[in-house]
Design a protein around this motif. Structure first.
Motif, PDB file in Angstrom:
ATOM      1  N   ALA A 262      -6.063   2.669  12.561  1.00  0.00           N
ATOM      2  CA  ALA A 262      -5.067   3.035  11.562  1.00  0.00           C
ATOM      3  C   ALA A 262      -5.771   3.742  10.407  1.00  0.00           C
ATOM      4  CB  ALA A 262      -4.329   1.796  11.046  1.00  0.00           C
ATOM      5  N   LEU A 263      -4.973   4.277   9.502  1.00  0.00           N
ATOM      6  CA  LEU A 263      -5.506   4.910   8.289  1.00  0.00           C
ATOM      7  C   LEU A 263      -4.789   4.339   7.075  1.00  0.00           C
ATOM      8  CD1 LEU A 263      -6.448   8.547   7.554  1.00  0.00           C
ATOM      9  CD2 LEU A 263      -4.681   7.492   6.129  1.00  0.00           C
ATOM     10  N   VAL A 281      -0.199   4.509   9.922  1.00  0.00           N
ATOM     11  CA  VAL A 281      -0.623   4.802   8.555  1.00  0.00           C
ATOM     12  C   VAL A 281      -0.081   3.729   7.619  1.00  0.00           C
ATOM     13  CG1 VAL A 281      -0.270   6.381   6.621  1.00  0.00           C
ATOM     14  CG2 VAL A 281      -0.787   7.300   8.872  1.00  0.00           C
ATOM     15  N   VAL A 282      -0.911   3.300   6.668  1.00  0.00           N
ATOM     16  CA  VAL A 282      -0.429   2.515   5.533  1.00  0.00           C
ATOM     17  C   VAL A 282      -0.541   3.435   4.324  1.00  0.00           C
ATOM     18  CG1 VAL A 282      -0.724   0.486   4.077  1.00  0.00           C
ATOM     19  CG2 VAL A 282      -1.163   0.326   6.544  1.00  0.00           C
ATOM     20  N   ALA A 283       0.601   3.913   3.846  1.00  0.00           N
ATOM     21  CA  ALA A 283       0.634   4.926   2.787  1.00  0.00           C
ATOM     22  C   ALA A 283       0.920   4.280   1.443  1.00  0.00           C
ATOM     23  CB  ALA A 283       1.700   5.973   3.097  1.00  0.00           C
ATOM     24  N   GLY A 297       7.933  10.008  10.010  1.00  0.00           N
ATOM     25  CA  GLY A 297       8.247   9.080  11.089  1.00  0.00           C
ATOM     26  C   GLY A 297       7.759   7.667  10.868  1.00  0.00           C
ATOM     27  N   GLN A 298       7.164   7.393   9.705  1.00  0.00           N
ATOM     28  CA  GLN A 298       6.608   6.057   9.442  1.00  0.00           C
ATOM     29  C   GLN A 298       7.019   5.546   8.059  1.00  0.00           C
ATOM     30  OE1 GLN A 298       2.537   5.198  10.612  1.00  0.00           O
ATOM     31  NE2 GLN A 298       2.358   7.194  11.595  1.00  0.00           N
ATOM     32  N   LEU A 299       8.240   5.757   7.680  1.00  0.00           N
ATOM     33  CA  LEU A 299       8.662   5.348   6.342  1.00  0.00           C
ATOM     34  C   LEU A 299       8.566   3.835   6.151  1.00  0.00           C
ATOM     35  CD1 LEU A 299      11.676   7.744   5.597  1.00  0.00           C
ATOM     36  CD2 LEU A 299       9.231   8.041   5.143  1.00  0.00           C
ATOM     37  N   GLY A 300       8.575   3.089   7.241  1.00  0.00           N
ATOM     38  CA  GLY A 300       8.439   1.643   7.138  1.00  0.00           C
ATOM     39  C   GLY A 300       7.027   1.193   6.798  1.00  0.00           C
ATOM     40  N   ASN A 301       6.076   2.112   6.862  1.00  0.00           N
ATOM     41  CA  ASN A 301       4.676   1.764   6.581  1.00  0.00           C
ATOM     42  C   ASN A 301       4.250   2.151   5.171  1.00  0.00           C
ATOM     43  OD1 ASN A 301       4.498   0.862   9.201  1.00  0.00           O
ATOM     44  ND2 ASN A 301       3.546   2.729   9.983  1.00  0.00           N
ATOM     45  N   ILE A 302       5.211   2.492   4.333  1.00  0.00           N
ATOM     46  CA  ILE A 302       4.904   2.920   2.967  1.00  0.00           C
ATOM     47  C   ILE A 302       4.934   1.720   2.021  1.00  0.00           C
ATOM     48  CG2 ILE A 302       5.745   4.300   1.014  1.00  0.00           C
ATOM     49  CD1 ILE A 302       6.953   6.191   3.148  1.00  0.00           C
ATOM     50  N   ILE A 303       3.983   1.697   1.090  1.00  0.00           N
ATOM     51  CA  ILE A 303       4.020   0.741  -0.016  1.00  0.00           C
ATOM     52  C   ILE A 303       4.136   1.554  -1.304  1.00  0.00           C
ATOM     53  CG2 ILE A 303       2.880  -1.169  -1.188  1.00  0.00           C
ATOM     54  CD1 ILE A 303       1.192  -1.594   1.328  1.00  0.00           C
ATOM     55  N   GLU A 304       5.225   1.358  -2.019  1.00  0.00           N
ATOM     56  CA  GLU A 304       5.458   2.088  -3.267  1.00  0.00           C
ATOM     57  C   GLU A 304       5.244   1.172  -4.467  1.00  0.00           C
ATOM     58  OE1 GLU A 304       8.677   5.505  -2.898  1.00  0.00           O
ATOM     59  OE2 GLU A 304       9.551   3.553  -2.502  1.00  0.00           O
ATOM     60  N   ILE A 305       4.884   1.761  -5.583  1.00  0.00           N
ATOM     61  CA  ILE A 305       4.795   0.978  -6.810  1.00  0.00           C
ATOM     62  C   ILE A 305       6.194   0.551  -7.235  1.00  0.00           C
ATOM     63  CG2 ILE A 305       2.710   2.180  -7.561  1.00  0.00           C
ATOM     64  CD1 ILE A 305       4.497   3.688  -9.607  1.00  0.00           C
ATOM     65  N   ALA A 325      -2.605   1.026  -9.041  1.00  0.00           N
ATOM     66  CA  ALA A 325      -3.157  -0.316  -9.255  1.00  0.00           C
ATOM     67  C   ALA A 325      -2.073  -1.383  -9.146  1.00  0.00           C
ATOM     68  CB  ALA A 325      -3.847  -0.396 -10.613  1.00  0.00           C
ATOM     69  N   GLN A 326      -0.811  -0.970  -9.211  1.00  0.00           N
ATOM     70  CA  GLN A 326       0.298  -1.922  -9.050  1.00  0.00           C
ATOM     71  C   GLN A 326       0.441  -2.397  -7.610  1.00  0.00           C
ATOM     72  OE1 GLN A 326       4.004  -0.793 -11.069  1.00  0.00           O
ATOM     73  NE2 GLN A 326       2.901   0.870 -12.046  1.00  0.00           N
ATOM     74  N   ILE A 327      -0.182  -1.683  -6.680  1.00  0.00           N
ATOM     75  CA  ILE A 327      -0.144  -2.079  -5.263  1.00  0.00           C
ATOM     76  C   ILE A 327      -1.342  -2.990  -4.994  1.00  0.00           C
ATOM     77  CG2 ILE A 327      -0.264  -1.281  -2.872  1.00  0.00           C
ATOM     78  CD1 ILE A 327       0.992   1.360  -3.824  1.00  0.00           C
ATOM     79  N   SER A 328      -1.076  -4.213  -4.595  1.00  0.00           N
ATOM     80  CA  SER A 328      -2.147  -5.200  -4.431  1.00  0.00           C
ATOM     81  C   SER A 328      -2.846  -5.059  -3.081  1.00  0.00           C
ATOM     82  CB  SER A 328      -1.580  -6.617  -4.566  1.00  0.00           C
ATOM     83  OG  SER A 328      -0.783  -6.942  -3.436  1.00  0.00           O
ATOM     84  N   VAL A 329      -4.030  -5.624  -3.013  1.00  0.00           N
ATOM     85  CA  VAL A 329      -4.775  -5.659  -1.749  1.00  0.00           C
ATOM     86  C   VAL A 329      -4.003  -6.469  -0.716  1.00  0.00           C
ATOM     87  CG1 VAL A 329      -6.950  -6.320  -0.654  1.00  0.00           C
ATOM     88  CG2 VAL A 329      -6.959  -5.401  -2.985  1.00  0.00           C
ATOM     89  N   GLU A 330      -3.353  -7.547  -1.176  1.00  0.00           N
ATOM     90  CA  GLU A 330      -2.587  -8.392  -0.250  1.00  0.00           C
ATOM     91  C   GLU A 330      -1.443  -7.619   0.387  1.00  0.00           C
ATOM     92  OE1 GLU A 330      -3.235 -11.397   0.905  1.00  0.00           O
ATOM     93  OE2 GLU A 330      -5.118 -11.236  -0.230  1.00  0.00           O
ATOM     94  N   GLN A 331      -0.794  -6.746  -0.373  1.00  0.00           N
ATOM     95  CA  GLN A 331       0.290  -5.931   0.195  1.00  0.00           C
ATOM     96  C   GLN A 331      -0.231  -5.025   1.305  1.00  0.00           C
ATOM     97  OE1 GLN A 331       1.624  -4.592  -3.924  1.00  0.00           O
ATOM     98  NE2 GLN A 331       3.591  -4.516  -2.840  1.00  0.00           N
ATOM     99  N   VAL A 332      -1.400  -4.459   1.094  1.00  0.00           N
ATOM    100  CA  VAL A 332      -1.980  -3.580   2.103  1.00  0.00           C
ATOM    101  C   VAL A 332      -2.379  -4.384   3.341  1.00  0.00           C
ATOM    102  CG1 VAL A 332      -3.882  -1.992   2.615  1.00  0.00           C
ATOM    103  CG2 VAL A 332      -2.755  -1.920   0.378  1.00  0.00           C
ATOM    104  N   LYS A 333      -2.959  -5.541   3.125  1.00  0.00           N
ATOM    105  CA  LYS A 333      -3.336  -6.398   4.252  1.00  0.00           C
ATOM    106  C   LYS A 333      -2.115  -6.750   5.106  1.00  0.00           C
ATOM    107  CE  LYS A 333      -7.154  -8.882   1.944  1.00  0.00           C
ATOM    108  NZ  LYS A 333      -7.546 -10.233   1.471  1.00  0.00           N
ATOM    109  N   GLU A 334      -1.011  -7.064   4.449  1.00  0.00           N
ATOM    110  CA  GLU A 334       0.211  -7.458   5.159  1.00  0.00           C
ATOM    111  C   GLU A 334       0.721  -6.344   6.062  1.00  0.00           C
ATOM    112  OE1 GLU A 334       3.000  -8.727   2.227  1.00  0.00           O
ATOM    113  OE2 GLU A 334       1.779 -10.439   1.574  1.00  0.00           O
ATOM    114  N   LYS A 335       0.569  -5.099   5.627  1.00  0.00           N
ATOM    115  CA  LYS A 335       0.976  -3.958   6.454  1.00  0.00           C
ATOM    116  C   LYS A 335      -0.051  -3.704   7.561  1.00  0.00           C
ATOM    117  CE  LYS A 335       4.719  -2.248   4.344  1.00  0.00           C
ATOM    118  NZ  LYS A 335       6.023  -2.014   5.030  1.00  0.00           N
TER     119      LYS A 335
END
Length: 340
Positions: A262-263, A281-283, A297-305, A325-335
């Protein structure tokens, strides 16, 4: 009208050219016998090489035209290159003054552009306000192809990677200390806009977590800024990630992305390249609109502030906030855990 010769003008940036690639496939799908020429600037040229749906590539070197003297010196030869062929249609997918000038030089009887054209480019080419004018940029570009009569039965991102490019990419990875057969995640840490970059301290924590999961973290990028970012990540992580910053061409990078698990990254060219290649992708997004610029095609993989000021479309935060910086490491891990 019979369409035999089409010119596409999509010059830069790398992510934008990736978004426009499906237009080449759509054109040849509906007009298989037409000749397709693409005008592009040098940084994105590599993406178009060996594309089976593009017959000719014209490189526009913008830096040669920046001064009045440079313009007067280079415009005659560039005009002659443009006018070597008789174009039936030109598609201005850039929608700026420089692309409008190229469209004008083509002398094509039909000139079409996207919605929201700028710098008077809408005076040269007809803006196409299709059903996706408020949707994803890939579909906005394809609306221009649809206006021309293209059916667009499927969306294809043609990126042709040769055997030589693949082998060189593997050798580069090996020299960096990486076994490409092992599982790895690509981290696209840089971006032209400062507020599209996730903090390096967060990336360092993600690097450590990936190693704990027996996944190799691989950092990509290019330029002085990205060199600084990888240095900060190395300093803050327990074990440095594999460093491929500035070591690959776009096609070599495409191969390495295809082989990855993944990226992770912001709204940048490599993120869109990964999405186009069908890679997970984790965007991480804040200043730009995910509905328009998210991974296709991957809107479900987006993390927005979570902020009222998101989608500000500003290169630098006027409030001097570290946007992502509002996006946490834990949020990225979960995706990311779903892909590794």
């Amino acid at each position: 009208m019979t369409i035999n010769n089409i010119m596409v003008v999509k010059l830069s940036a790398i992510g934008d050219v990736i978004h426009a690639l499906p237009v080449s496939y759509a054109i040849k799908e509906s007009f298989p016998n037409c000749r397709l020429t693409w005008v592009v600037e040098p940084p994105a040229y590599d993406l178009l090489r060996n594309n089976p749906y593009i017959d000719k590539i014209i490189v526009f070197e913008k830096k040669k035209f920046k001064s009045l003297g440079g313009f007067l010196k280079n415009i005659p030869s560039f005009s002659s290159v443009i006018r070597q062929e008789k174009y039936d249609v030109v598609l201005d997918l850039q929608g700026l003054g420089k692309s409008a000038a190229i469209a004008y030089l083509s002398n094509a009887p039909i000139k079409l552009g996207c919605a929201n054209m700028r710098e008077f480019s809408g005076w040269v080419s007809k803006p196409v306000c299709g059903r996706n004018q408020n949707g994803h940029i890939v579909e906005r570009y394809l609306d221009v192809a649809r206006e021309l009569g293209c059916k667009v039965n499927q969306v294809v991102f043609p990126v042709k990677i040769t055997q030589e490019e693949s082998e060189l990419a593997e050798r580069i990875a090996q020299q960096a200390g990486m076994n490409i057969e092992n599982k790895y995640v690509v981290l696209a840490v840089g971006a032209n806009w400062p507020n599209k970059r996730w903090p390096t301290s967060y990336y360092a924590k993600l690097v450590d977590w990936l190693y704990d999961k027996n996944i190799i973290p691989v950092v990509i990028g290019g330029g002085v800024v990205d060199d600084r970012l990888i240095a900060e990540i190395n300093e803050k992580s327990e074990i440095p990630p594999i460093d491929l910053v500035g070591k690959t061409t776009l096609k070599q990078l495409a191969y390495l992305i295809k082989k990855s698990v993944a990226l992770v990254g912001g709204d940048t060219g490599p993120m869109h390249l990964a999405a186009g290649l069908g890679k997970s992708v984790v965007a991480l997004m804040g200043p730009t609109d995910a509905n328009r610029n998210g991974p296709y095609g991957q809107l479900g993989n987006i993390i927005e502030i979570d902020a009222d000021c998101k989608y500000c479309w500003k290169r630098k935060c006027p409030l001097d906030k570290d946007c992502l910086a509002q996006i946490s490491v834990e949020q990225v891990k979960e995706k990311l855990i779903h892909f590794i």
